[in-house]
Scaffold this motif. Structure first.
Motif, PDB file in Angstrom:
ATOM      1  N   PHE A  33     -19.110  -0.544  28.299  1.00 47.38           N
ATOM      2  CA  PHE A  33     -19.388   0.836  28.679  1.00 47.38           C
ATOM      3  C   PHE A  33     -18.764   1.812  27.690  1.00 47.38           C
ATOM      4  O   PHE A  33     -19.415   2.749  27.232  1.00 47.38           O
ATOM      5  CB  PHE A  33     -18.891   1.113  30.102  1.00 47.38           C
ATOM      6  N   ARG A  34     -17.519   1.575  27.351  1.00 45.66           N
ATOM      7  CA  ARG A  34     -16.831   2.480  26.407  1.00 45.66           C
ATOM      8  C   ARG A  34     -17.448   2.416  25.006  1.00 45.66           C
ATOM      9  O   ARG A  34     -17.641   3.435  24.355  1.00 45.66           O
ATOM     10  CB  ARG A  34     -15.349   2.154  26.358  1.00 45.66           C
ATOM     11  N   ALA A  35     -17.765   1.216  24.554  1.00 46.36           N
ATOM     12  CA  ALA A  35     -18.355   1.069  23.215  1.00 46.36           C
ATOM     13  C   ALA A  35     -19.721   1.736  23.151  1.00 46.36           C
ATOM     14  O   ALA A  35     -20.042   2.415  22.167  1.00 46.36           O
ATOM     15  CB  ALA A  35     -18.466  -0.406  22.842  1.00 46.36           C
ATOM     16  N   PHE A  36     -20.519   1.570  24.190  1.00 47.17           N
ATOM     17  CA  PHE A  36     -21.843   2.193  24.189  1.00 47.17           C
ATOM     18  C   PHE A  36     -21.722   3.708  24.240  1.00 47.17           C
ATOM     19  O   PHE A  36     -22.411   4.419  23.514  1.00 47.17           O
ATOM     20  CB  PHE A  36     -22.700   1.699  25.360  1.00 47.17           C
ATOM     21  N   THR A  37     -20.841   4.203  25.097  1.00 50.70           N
ATOM     22  CA  THR A  37     -20.652   5.648  25.222  1.00 50.70           C
ATOM     23  C   THR A  37     -20.255   6.258  23.882  1.00 50.70           C
ATOM     24  O   THR A  37     -20.752   7.312  23.484  1.00 50.70           O
ATOM     25  CB  THR A  37     -19.594   5.965  26.295  1.00 50.70           C
ATOM     26  N   ALA A  39     -20.844   4.837  20.857  1.00 54.04           N
ATOM     27  CA  ALA A  39     -21.907   4.594  19.881  1.00 54.04           C
ATOM     28  C   ALA A  39     -23.097   5.532  20.047  1.00 54.04           C
ATOM     29  O   ALA A  39     -23.754   5.880  19.071  1.00 54.04           O
ATOM     30  CB  ALA A  39     -22.389   3.143  19.964  1.00 54.04           C
ATOM     31  N   LYS A  40     -23.360   5.968  21.285  1.00 54.32           N
ATOM     32  CA  LYS A  40     -24.530   6.832  21.481  1.00 54.32           C
ATOM     33  C   LYS A  40     -24.321   8.209  20.862  1.00 54.32           C
ATOM     34  O   LYS A  40     -25.278   8.929  20.624  1.00 54.32           O
ATOM     35  CB  LYS A  40     -24.941   6.913  22.947  1.00 54.32           C
ATOM     36  N   ASN A  41     -23.070   8.551  20.590  1.00 55.64           N
ATOM     37  CA  ASN A  41     -22.725   9.714  19.778  1.00 55.64           C
ATOM     38  C   ASN A  41     -23.507  10.969  20.157  1.00 55.64           C
ATOM     39  O   ASN A  41     -24.125  11.617  19.321  1.00 55.64           O
ATOM     40  CB  ASN A  41     -22.931   9.363  18.298  1.00 55.64           C
ATOM     41  N   GLY A  42     -23.512  11.294  21.435  1.00 48.53           N
ATOM     42  CA  GLY A  42     -24.157  12.519  21.892  1.00 48.53           C
ATOM     43  C   GLY A  42     -25.653  12.424  22.128  1.00 48.53           C
ATOM     44  O   GLY A  42     -26.274  13.403  22.536  1.00 48.53           O
ATOM     45  N   LYS A  43     -26.258  11.276  21.850  1.00 49.66           N
ATOM     46  CA  LYS A  43     -27.695  11.122  22.109  1.00 49.66           C
ATOM     47  C   LYS A  43     -27.940  11.214  23.619  1.00 49.66           C
ATOM     48  O   LYS A  43     -27.129  10.736  24.400  1.00 49.66           O
ATOM     49  CB  LYS A  43     -28.208   9.780  21.570  1.00 49.66           C
ATOM     50  N   PRO A  44     -29.056  11.804  24.017  1.00 51.11           N
ATOM     51  CA  PRO A  44     -29.317  11.995  25.452  1.00 51.11           C
ATOM     52  C   PRO A  44     -29.787  10.717  26.148  1.00 51.11           C
ATOM     53  O   PRO A  44     -30.914  10.626  26.633  1.00 51.11           O
ATOM     54  CB  PRO A  44     -30.402  13.063  25.456  1.00 51.11           C
ATOM     55  N   ILE A  45     -28.932   9.732  26.181  1.00 52.73           N
ATOM     56  CA  ILE A  45     -29.239   8.469  26.839  1.00 52.73           C
ATOM     57  C   ILE A  45     -28.407   8.397  28.114  1.00 52.73           C
ATOM     58  O   ILE A  45     -27.181   8.488  28.063  1.00 52.73           O
ATOM     59  CB  ILE A  45     -28.913   7.272  25.922  1.00 52.73           C
ATOM     60  N   ARG A  46     -29.080   8.267  29.231  1.00 50.92           N
ATOM     61  CA  ARG A  46     -28.388   8.181  30.513  1.00 50.92           C
ATOM     62  C   ARG A  46     -27.654   6.844  30.605  1.00 50.92           C
ATOM     63  O   ARG A  46     -28.195   5.810  30.250  1.00 50.92           O
ATOM     64  CB  ARG A  46     -29.370   8.289  31.674  1.00 50.92           C
ATOM     65  N   THR A  47     -26.435   6.891  31.090  1.00 47.72           N
ATOM     66  CA  THR A  47     -25.667   5.668  31.283  1.00 47.72           C
ATOM     67  C   THR A  47     -25.303   5.530  32.755  1.00 47.72           C
ATOM     68  O   THR A  47     -25.230   6.516  33.480  1.00 47.72           O
ATOM     69  CB  THR A  47     -24.377   5.667  30.438  1.00 47.72           C
ATOM     70  N   GLY A  48     -25.105   4.298  33.155  1.00 47.39           N
ATOM     71  CA  GLY A  48     -24.750   4.065  34.535  1.00 47.39           C
ATOM     72  C   GLY A  48     -24.159   2.684  34.726  1.00 47.39           C
ATOM     73  O   GLY A  48     -24.107   1.875  33.806  1.00 47.39           O
ATOM     74  N   ALA A  49     -23.719   2.454  35.948  1.00 48.72           N
ATOM     75  CA  ALA A  49     -23.120   1.172  36.307  1.00 48.72           C
ATOM     76  C   ALA A  49     -23.722   0.725  37.625  1.00 48.72           C
ATOM     77  O   ALA A  49     -24.126   1.548  38.448  1.00 48.72           O
ATOM     78  CB  ALA A  49     -21.614   1.320  36.442  1.00 48.72           C
ATOM     79  N   ASN A  65     -14.178  -2.016  45.587  1.00 47.53           N
ATOM     80  CA  ASN A  65     -14.165  -2.767  44.335  1.00 47.53           C
ATOM     81  C   ASN A  65     -14.917  -1.995  43.249  1.00 47.53           C
ATOM     82  O   ASN A  65     -14.431  -1.825  42.125  1.00 47.53           O
ATOM     83  CB  ASN A  65     -14.795  -4.153  44.561  1.00 47.53           C
ATOM     84  N   PHE A  66     -16.096  -1.508  43.595  1.00 45.49           N
ATOM     85  CA  PHE A  66     -16.944  -0.778  42.648  1.00 45.49           C
ATOM     86  C   PHE A  66     -16.298   0.547  42.225  1.00 45.49           C
ATOM     87  O   PHE A  66     -16.160   0.836  41.034  1.00 45.49           O
ATOM     88  CB  PHE A  66     -18.302  -0.543  43.309  1.00 45.49           C
ATOM     89  N   VAL A  67     -15.879   1.331  43.196  1.00 47.11           N
ATOM     90  CA  VAL A  67     -15.297   2.647  42.905  1.00 47.11           C
ATOM     91  C   VAL A  67     -14.030   2.515  42.075  1.00 47.11           C
ATOM     92  O   VAL A  67     -13.836   3.244  41.089  1.00 47.11           O
ATOM     93  CB  VAL A  67     -15.033   3.434  44.210  1.00 47.11           C
ATOM     94  N   GLN A  68     -13.154   1.582  42.420  1.00 45.83           N
ATOM     95  CA  GLN A  68     -11.918   1.401  41.656  1.00 45.83           C
ATOM     96  C   GLN A  68     -12.208   0.986  40.219  1.00 45.83           C
ATOM     97  O   GLN A  68     -11.540   1.441  39.288  1.00 45.83           O
ATOM     98  CB  GLN A  68     -11.016   0.382  42.338  1.00 45.83           C
ATOM     99  N   PHE A  75     -15.092   7.111  34.786  1.00 47.14           N
ATOM    100  CA  PHE A  75     -16.533   7.255  34.985  1.00 47.14           C
ATOM    101  C   PHE A  75     -16.844   8.700  35.357  1.00 47.14           C
ATOM    102  O   PHE A  75     -16.144   9.303  36.162  1.00 47.14           O
ATOM    103  CB  PHE A  75     -16.956   6.312  36.118  1.00 47.14           C
ATOM    104  N   ASN A  76     -17.890   9.265  34.756  1.00 43.29           N
ATOM    105  CA  ASN A  76     -18.256  10.651  35.040  1.00 43.29           C
ATOM    106  C   ASN A  76     -19.244  10.674  36.212  1.00 43.29           C
ATOM    107  O   ASN A  76     -20.428  10.412  36.047  1.00 43.29           O
ATOM    108  CB  ASN A  76     -18.877  11.308  33.812  1.00 43.29           C
ATOM    109  N   TRP A  77     -18.740  11.015  37.376  1.00 42.16           N
ATOM    110  CA  TRP A  77     -19.545  10.990  38.603  1.00 42.16           C
ATOM    111  C   TRP A  77     -20.628  12.068  38.599  1.00 42.16           C
ATOM    112  O   TRP A  77     -21.566  11.995  39.398  1.00 42.16           O
ATOM    113  CB  TRP A  77     -18.644  11.149  39.824  1.00 42.16           C
ATOM    114  N   LEU A  78     -20.533  13.038  37.720  1.00 44.87           N
ATOM    115  CA  LEU A  78     -21.535  14.110  37.673  1.00 44.87           C
ATOM    116  C   LEU A  78     -22.702  13.786  36.749  1.00 44.87           C
ATOM    117  O   LEU A  78     -23.814  14.264  36.963  1.00 44.87           O
ATOM    118  CB  LEU A  78     -20.887  15.430  37.235  1.00 44.87           C
TER     119      LEU A  78
END
Length: 100
Positions: A33-37, A39-49, A65-68, A75-78
């Motif tokens: 997740f961190r590496a992709f975030t 690498a996307k370098n501001g590109k408008p690609i939605r990320t999620g889990a 378990n999930f929330v923790q 994680f950006n909940w917005l």
């Protein structure tokens, strides 16, 4: 290599498996997740889990378990997406699963 993936594909979203059941955490989730975030370098690609739901385990414990796990990576909940993946019912009705 996320930079290579991004350069070769026209992605609009990427979801990463974070957790499953009451206790399992994907050992690579944080790194991916961190590496992709980054690498996307501001590109408008939605990320999620996503969380893989297990009907025979308490839903509240699975949610914790999930929330923790997501909180541990800030994680950006917005802006990021969360998904609950319910594929198995273990012969439970949708009502039984929803009320668990």
């Amino acid at each position: 290599n996320w930079s290579t993936v991004l350069s070769r594909n026209n992605l609009s979203f990427v979801f990463f498996k974070a957790t499953e059941g009451a206790t399992w955490k994907d050992p690579m989730f944080t790194a991916y997740f961190r590496a992709f975030t980054q690498a996307k370098n501001g590109k408008p690609i939605r990320t999620g889990a996503y969380h893989f739901f297990r009907p025979n385990e308490p839903a509240v414990v699975q949610c914790n378990n999930f929330v923790q796990t997501l909180q541990s990576i800030n994680f950006n909940w917005l802006t990021d997406y969360v998904i609950i993946d319910v594929e198995k019912t273990d012969i439970k009705s949708s009502t039984e699963i929803a009320t668990k």
